[in-house]
Design an enzyme around this catalytic site. Sequence first.
Site, PDB file in Angstrom:
ATOM      1  CD  GLU A 102      17.906  14.992  27.174  1.00 34.47           C
ATOM      2  OE1 GLU A 102      17.984  15.135  28.394  1.00 34.47           O
ATOM      3  OE2 GLU A 102      17.268  14.068  26.639  1.00 34.47           O
ATOM      4  CB  CYS A 115      22.685   9.820  19.145  1.00 36.22           C
ATOM      5  SG  CYS A 115      20.909   9.699  18.927  1.00 36.22           S
ATOM      6  CB  CYS A 122       8.969  13.788  18.310  1.00 40.69           C
ATOM      7  SG  CYS A 122       8.815  12.803  16.805  1.00 40.69           S
ATOM      8  CB  CYS A 126       6.300   6.192  18.449  1.00 43.06           C
ATOM      9  SG  CYS A 126       6.707   6.538  16.735  1.00 43.06           S
ATOM     10  CB  CYS A 129       9.112   7.022  21.504  1.00 41.42           C
ATOM     11  SG  CYS A 129      10.513   8.162  21.390  1.00 41.42           S
ATOM     12  CD  GLU A 170      10.739  10.903  11.040  1.00 41.74           C
ATOM     13  OE1 GLU A 170      10.988  10.020  11.879  1.00 41.74           O
ATOM     14  OE2 GLU A 170      11.195  10.883   9.870  1.00 41.74           O
ATOM     15  CB  SER A 224      11.692   3.412  13.364  1.00 39.49           C
ATOM     16  OG  SER A 224      12.913   4.058  13.639  1.00 39.49           O
ATOM     17  CG  ASN A 300      16.551   1.209  25.791  1.00 38.52           C
ATOM     18  OD1 ASN A 300      17.168   0.217  26.185  1.00 38.52           O
ATOM     19  ND2 ASN A 300      16.881   1.875  24.701  1.00 38.52           N
ATOM     20  CB  CYS A 342      16.841   3.716  21.242  1.00 36.00           C
ATOM     21  SG  CYS A 342      18.369   3.242  20.490  1.00 36.00           S
TER      22      CYS A 342
END
Length: 350
Positions: A102, A115, A122, A126, A129, A170, A224, A300, A342
């Site tokens: 995406e 973006c 990934c 984390c 996320c 990443e 980050s 978020n 995000c």
Amino acid sequence: LYYMPEKIKRNNIQIIGMNLSELEDLSEKFDQSRFRGRQLFNSVYKQKINDFDNMKTLPTSFRDILLEKYVLHPLSLVKKTGSDLESTEKYLFQLSTGEKIESVLMYEDKRVTLCVSTQVGCAVDCKFCATAKMGFSKNLTAGEIIDQYLIISNSINKRITNIVFMGMGEPFLNYKQVINAAKLFNNRSGINLSSQRITISTVGIIPKIKQYSEEGHKYKLAISLNSNHQSQRVQIMPISKIHSINDLIKSVWYYHKKSKRLATFEYVLMENVNDSSSDAERLINLIGDLPCKINLIPYNEIDGPFKRPSDERIKRFVKAIKNTNFIVTVRWSKGTDINSGCGQLAILES
Ligand code: SAH
């Protein structure tokens, strides 16, 4: 399906992603002058022509070779979703090997920011996320990164002004392809976006931050951070076991000394995790006099234990940082109603 291109010739080599010298070599291989390579480069990245047939500067004989042996686009656009709340759009793409990724497009006054994703899924894990929940499938090629831009550019009426490498994945675990893509975004005779309008964001892969500093790239660097001490960062970002928070700060010092530029620390604010007054104080102490910017991102929410702090708590935190010399900005994510904020990008069905 907008660009289900060129009858899906899966095994053919993809043109988008190649740089000037690769296209010049390619032209020579088919007994064309190297100048044809430059014309091809121009057609692809500057004029953003969508198919070989319309590259009228090239002789028909050369176009026929390209049609037969190559494909132009590595991606096809599957779906575009618009947000009702904000001027944000989410684009779903399919790779020629079937995986999906995406991208998110955000309109804000004169700024149009894209973006881009750098990996399918990934590997970093984390805890807060959504992309982490997909696991890791593969690295994107420079062409697959660039094509997110080229296809979206062609489907809208405005010019994309900024690129952020902040979608799925990443970037510094796909270093070479990400740098190659950034170079293509930046190339003056192609897409021609200024290096100051290109931002690469990393969780903090220390050897790559060093390499990036030594190679002297001019793209903006974002880190980050998301925590203010090691034991907590290990819990929410297990990668800190390998790349500790202190070494991370040192590597950003190194970046600053080499580049004379300011890195941005991203800090996602999560209720009762890292949003108290003492957290603000610890964050300020951790960064010390390292010249940098701080970008606070109210969380978020996704499925899971983490919550966005109340506006009051967010304001208090912002104020505490603003009282220092740091340059602070707050990023209210866009398009959370279509899960395009995000940390909300994930493709879990399929
Ligand atoms: N892997 C890179 C690129 C992704 S950038 C990196 O982490 O820097 C995505 C940004 O969104 C990161 O700063 C990340 O910390 C942040 N983020 C992740 N999940 C989030 C969430 N649920 N809400 C807000 N921000 C989030």
